[in-house]
Design an enzyme around this catalytic site. Structure first.
Site, short mmCIF file in Angstrom:
data_model
loop_
_atom_site.label_atom_id
_atom_site.label_comp_id
_atom_site.label_asym_id
_atom_site.label_seq_id
_atom_site.Cartn_x
_atom_site.Cartn_y
_atom_site.Cartn_z
N SER A 9 67.65 5.81 143.85
CA SER A 9 67.01 5.71 142.53
C SER A 9 65.52 5.52 142.72
O SER A 9 65.07 4.50 143.27
CB SER A 9 67.58 4.52 141.76
OG SER A 9 66.70 4.23 140.69
N HIS A 34 68.31 10.11 141.90
CA HIS A 34 68.65 9.41 140.64
C HIS A 34 67.37 9.04 139.90
O HIS A 34 66.48 8.40 140.45
CB HIS A 34 69.48 8.18 140.97
CG HIS A 34 70.05 7.46 139.78
ND1 HIS A 34 71.20 7.87 139.13
CD2 HIS A 34 69.62 6.37 139.12
CE1 HIS A 34 71.46 7.04 138.14
NE2 HIS A 34 70.51 6.12 138.09
N ASP A 36 65.84 7.29 136.55
CA ASP A 36 66.14 6.34 135.48
C ASP A 36 65.12 6.42 134.37
O ASP A 36 63.96 6.02 134.54
CB ASP A 36 66.12 4.91 136.05
CG ASP A 36 67.33 4.60 136.90
OD1 ASP A 36 68.45 4.86 136.44
OD2 ASP A 36 67.15 4.10 138.03
N MET A 38 64.04 4.97 130.79
CA MET A 38 64.28 3.80 129.92
C MET A 38 63.28 3.81 128.76
O MET A 38 62.11 4.11 128.97
CB MET A 38 64.05 2.50 130.70
CG MET A 38 64.91 2.37 131.93
SD MET A 38 64.53 0.83 132.76
CE MET A 38 65.55 1.01 134.23
N HIS A 67 69.53 9.66 134.41
CA HIS A 67 70.27 8.58 133.74
C HIS A 67 69.44 8.13 132.54
O HIS A 67 68.41 7.48 132.70
CB HIS A 67 70.46 7.43 134.77
CG HIS A 67 71.14 6.22 134.23
ND1 HIS A 67 71.16 5.02 134.93
CD2 HIS A 67 71.84 6.00 133.10
CE1 HIS A 67 71.83 4.13 134.22
NE2 HIS A 67 72.24 4.68 133.11
N MET A 69 68.72 5.84 129.71
CA MET A 69 68.97 4.53 129.09
C MET A 69 68.12 4.48 127.83
O MET A 69 67.12 3.77 127.73
CB MET A 69 68.59 3.42 130.08
CG MET A 69 69.63 3.27 131.19
SD MET A 69 68.99 2.39 132.61
CE MET A 69 68.24 3.74 133.48
N MET A 138 78.08 0.81 135.47
CA MET A 138 76.95 -0.04 135.82
C MET A 138 77.46 -1.28 136.55
O MET A 138 78.37 -1.96 136.08
CB MET A 138 76.18 -0.46 134.56
CG MET A 138 75.51 0.67 133.79
SD MET A 138 74.40 1.72 134.76
CE MET A 138 73.19 0.54 135.37
N ASP A 176 76.19 2.26 139.79
CA ASP A 176 74.73 2.11 139.67
C ASP A 176 74.36 0.65 139.41
O ASP A 176 74.78 0.08 138.40
CB ASP A 176 74.25 2.99 138.51
CG ASP A 176 72.73 3.01 138.38
OD1 ASP A 176 72.05 2.50 139.29
OD2 ASP A 176 72.25 3.56 137.37
#
Ligand code: DX5
Ligand code: ZN
Length: 218
Positions: A9, A34, A36, A38, A67, A69, A138, A176
């Site tokens: 990540s 990966h 992320d 957010m 991913h 979020m 998660m 994750d």
């Protein structure tokens, strides 16, 4: 048992040297990258978004495992696909019409993923199981790297493995949050196929070796 896929990540990477970090991942035994995203609403933190992914894509050969979020992910699926996401994972808790969202992701030619927060029951995804390529459990409450793995996740992996078997599903189980050398083995043995690792990889003195160790050690 097959070795797990490893997805470093980049949240834990050195953003000032992102090109070098991507090169390291490319040269390593890692399988996916990966990413992320957010929004400061779905999770209490803001990471990065479209401009970074746009710049990553031309230098990354390995699949971008995005991913999200974020609330209302449907608004941005086409954009992330255009920017070069290979997989898009949305949160179960952020979707009112998960079946529609997952099918939209597949229609864009991408792998569809759904992530579950630690409080979400595994069986909530059963009625969409044919529409899912990746289920991301998660191991921490999402929002931050470097948190401690919640031990109960192991039971959830086992439950999910039997749910997938029962439904003849080939969906991959991705874990994750909080993954490190100390728990990679038990996570893999419980039935996980993909290990996401941020801090464990990027805070290590030798990230390439750590990626190999996470793969072999499990
Ligand atoms: C957490 C993110 C994770 C995070 C993992 O909200 O979704 O992908 O980067 O970081 P570590 O491996 O440090 O727990
Ligand atoms: Zn993540």
């Amino acid at each position: 048992m097959k070795q797990p896929l490893i997805a470093p990540s980049i949240l834990a990477s050195d953003f000032m040297n992102l090109e070098r970090e991507i090169k390291m991942i490319e040269e390593s035994q890692a399988d996916w990258i990966h990413v992320d995203v957010m929004d400061g609403v779905f999770v209490p933190n803001i990471s990065f978004g479209m401009p970074i992914i746009k710049q990553l894509k031309p230098i990354a050969q390995k699949p971008l495992d995005v991913h999200l979020m974020i609330v209302d992910p449907d608004r941005y699926l086409d954009t992330f696909a255009d920017l070069g996401a290979d997989h898009i994972t949305v949160h179960l808790e952020a979707c009112n019409h998960l079946h529609r969202t997952l099918n939209h992701i597949r229609q864009l030619g991408l792998k569809s993923g759904v992530a579950l927060n630690p409080h979400s029951r595994i069986d909530l995804i059963e009625d969409c199981i044919e529409d899912i390529d990746i289920i991301c459990l998660m191991g921490v409450n999402p929002g931050f790297g470097g948190q401690k793995f919640i031990p109960r996740t192991i039971d959830k992996i086992k439950q999910l493995r039997s749910l997938l078997d029962r439904n003849n599903s080939n969906a991959l189980i991705e874990i994750d949050g909080g993954v490190d050398l100390g728990n990679a083995h038990i996570i893999h043995q419980a039935g996980a196929n993909v290990l996401v690792a941020g801090s464990a990889v990027f805070k290590s003195a030798n990230p390439k070796q750590m990626i190999l160790d996470l793969k072999k050690g499990s």
